[in-house]
Design an enzyme around this catalytic site. Structure first.
Site, PDB file in Angstrom:
ATOM      1  N   HIS A 168      10.288  47.058  55.101  1.00  0.00           N
ATOM      2  CA  HIS A 168       9.755  47.847  56.218  1.00  0.00           C
ATOM      3  C   HIS A 168       8.268  48.103  55.947  1.00  0.00           C
ATOM      4  CE1 HIS A 168       9.097  51.594  58.522  1.00  0.00           C
ATOM      5  NE2 HIS A 168      10.164  51.287  59.226  1.00  0.00           N
TER       6      HIS A 168
ATOM      7  N   ASP B   6      13.555  51.642  48.241  1.00  0.00           N
ATOM      8  CA  ASP B   6      13.482  52.262  49.567  1.00  0.00           C
ATOM      9  C   ASP B   6      14.918  52.339  50.093  1.00  0.00           C
ATOM     10  OD1 ASP B   6      13.451  52.712  52.277  1.00  0.00           O
ATOM     11  OD2 ASP B   6      11.913  51.218  52.739  1.00  0.00           O
TER      12      ASP B   6
ATOM     13  N   GLN C 140      17.761  53.020  54.612  1.00  0.00           N
ATOM     14  CA  GLN C 140      18.896  52.488  55.389  1.00  0.00           C
ATOM     15  C   GLN C 140      20.181  52.439  54.567  1.00  0.00           C
ATOM     16  OE1 GLN C 140      18.872  51.933  58.557  1.00  0.00           O
ATOM     17  NE2 GLN C 140      16.684  52.024  58.946  1.00  0.00           N
TER      18      GLN C 140
ATOM     19  N   LYS D  52      17.845  59.548  59.226  1.00  0.00           N
ATOM     20  CA  LYS D  52      18.697  58.352  59.284  1.00  0.00           C
ATOM     21  C   LYS D  52      20.127  58.707  58.890  1.00  0.00           C
ATOM     22  CE  LYS D  52      14.961  55.484  59.225  1.00  0.00           C
ATOM     23  NZ  LYS D  52      14.472  54.808  60.408  1.00  0.00           N
TER      24      LYS D  52
ATOM     25  N   CYS E 158       9.287  47.451  62.763  1.00  0.00           N
ATOM     26  CA  CYS E 158       8.408  47.792  61.630  1.00  0.00           C
ATOM     27  C   CYS E 158       8.655  46.871  60.441  1.00  0.00           C
ATOM     28  CB  CYS E 158       8.564  49.250  61.207  1.00  0.00           C
ATOM     29  SG  CYS E 158       8.033  50.400  62.449  1.00  0.00           S
TER      30      CYS E 158
END
Ligand code: PMP
Length: 418
Positions: A135, A212, A215, A238, A376
């Site tokens: 991302h 990261d 998600q 999220k 993104c």
């Protein structure tokens, strides 16, 4: 009971999860005269009543600034805010609450590491290693650090299923790499990276690792102690919490050695004009009045996820993803992007030569909310030589009927362009 949740038999768990849809008021509305099918969870998930009510009650009764007041409301606010930190520590299996820095989201968490950890340690001749799947929030902060330090950004390639080429990634983990920053789950394609293996190889070579996790935390149990990473970043919105909240997990010894990211109130022990001493962890990284109500709401989201059970969520979503993939594949003219072996409940696709924005607008007229564009993750789109995709992303409150509505809306769009 987030980490010790009880495992139900699969059918019972699925039935129980189906009942959870009732907890989310936003799902029960009509959009453009049709019942809403909300399939844009990778962009932001809806919030359950437990979160909405917790925030409202906090605002009604308990709001005051944290850490500063001796009065009752300030103590209540502090307890609720710090209580969320403890829940988040438990949620990701961190060793200590000092390792949980509360931020505005994944983006801020990554920027914090880029500026505070990497910038003082990188220079010309050094490398920062990422992958093609990232991302923009896990690309641009590293580009900025490279500009500031003279370090070079290197990027491991992906294959046509949207999987990182691990052989190439491992070959690129050379001794001049100052940071490896890799996504746990791709927001554009849904690929689940083998971050345990990647981290193990990096640690063997003394390369610090940031994951990261934006998600990942809505879909699976994450345990940073098992992962062995140095930093783990994620966002509240999220995972059914409020926007403007997030976490940076950092290994305590590393956070201890890092300079503050921002200066201001709360991050200090003593301020004098000749010398200021910084607060202890994690407050050293939390300058200014935080998003107190948001963090309190995020704590409620963590409690809620604990009740539903991350294992139950994962199993339910995998079944629903398989159903969605099958239904989409049956549409003549569909092209699926992101067909990795291990995937979270996200599917990107294009239909015939209809522009994704047109497709997104048409299905919205049928009450179906999906994302269109580059998500993104422009380099992913560049890899596939496409401007963007339509992306349907599922949460545990989605069901077969939502997927059927998406397919019907796509068939209607196809007919319009025929
Ligand atoms: N990384 C990934 C994989 C994401 O999906 C997102 C949000 N789309 C981010 C980082 C940035 O998260 P936020 O905007 O909440 O800071």
């Amino acid at each position: 009971m987030s980490r010790a949740e009880v495992q139900l038999p699969v059918a019972d768990a699925a039935a129980k999860i189906a009942e959870r849809r009732a907890d989310f008021p936003a799902l029960h509305q009509e959009v453009n005269g049709c019942p809403l099918a909300y399939l844009d969870n990778a962009a932001s998930a809806q919030q359950p009543l437990a979160v909405i009510d917790t925030i409202a009650n906090y605002q009604r009764r308990d709001h005051a600034n944290v850490h500063r007041g001796v009065h009752t409301l300030s103590q209540r606010a502090t307890e609720a805010y710090e209580g969320s930190r403890d829940k988040l520590r438990d949620f990701i299996g961190a060793q200590s609450r000092s390792e949980i820095v509360l931020t505005s989201g994944t983006t801020e968490s990554i920027n914090l590491v880029a500026q505070s950890f990497v910038r003082p340690r990188a220079g010309a001749g050094d490398k920062i290693l990422i992958t093609y799947l990232e991302h923009h929030a896990n690309i641009v902060p590293w580009q900025i650090v490279c500009e500031q330090t003279g370090a070079e950004l290197t990027v491991a390639p992906i294959d046509d299923r949207g999987q990182v080429d691990l052989e190439r990634l491992y070959a690129m983990m050379t001794e001049d790499v100052r940071m490896l920053a890799v996504g746990h789950v791709s927001n554009a394609l849904g690929t689940i990276n083998p971050v345990e293996d990647i981290t193990a190889v990096a640690r063997d070579r003394d390369i610090p690792v940031l994951i990261d996790g934006a998600q990942a935390t809505p879909h699976m149990q994450v345990d940073v102690s098992d992962l062995g990473c140095d930093f783990y970043a994620f966002s509240g919105h999220k995972m059914f919490g409020p926007t403007g909240t997030g976490v940076l997990y950092g290994r305590e010894a590393l956070l201890e050695a890092m300079p503050p990211y921002q200066g201001g109130g709360d991050m200090i022990l003593e301020v004098r004009f000749d010398k200021t001493t910084y607060n202890e962890l994690p407050y050293k990284f939390e300058a200014g009045t935080p998003n107190i109500a948001g963090v309190v709401g995020l704590g409620a989201a963590v409690d809620y996820l604990g009740e539903v059970g991350m294992e139950n969520i994962g199993a339910y979503e995998q079944e629903l993803l398989a159903y969605m993939t099958r239904r989409l594949s049956e549409i003549d003219g569909i092209r699926l992007y992101g067909t990795a072996e291990r995937k979270a409940s996200v599917q990107s696709f294009l239909l015939d030569d209809i522009h994704p924005h047109d497709l997104g607008t048409i299905v919205d007229h049928k009450g179906v909310a999906v994302r269109s564009g580059h998500h993104c993750a422009m380099p992913v789109m560049q890899h596939f030589c496409i401007p963007g995709t339509l992306r349907a992303s599922l949460a545990f409150y989605n069901n077969h009927a939502d997927v059927d509505r998406l397919v019907e809306a796509l068939l209607a769009a196809k007919a319009l362009f025929a």
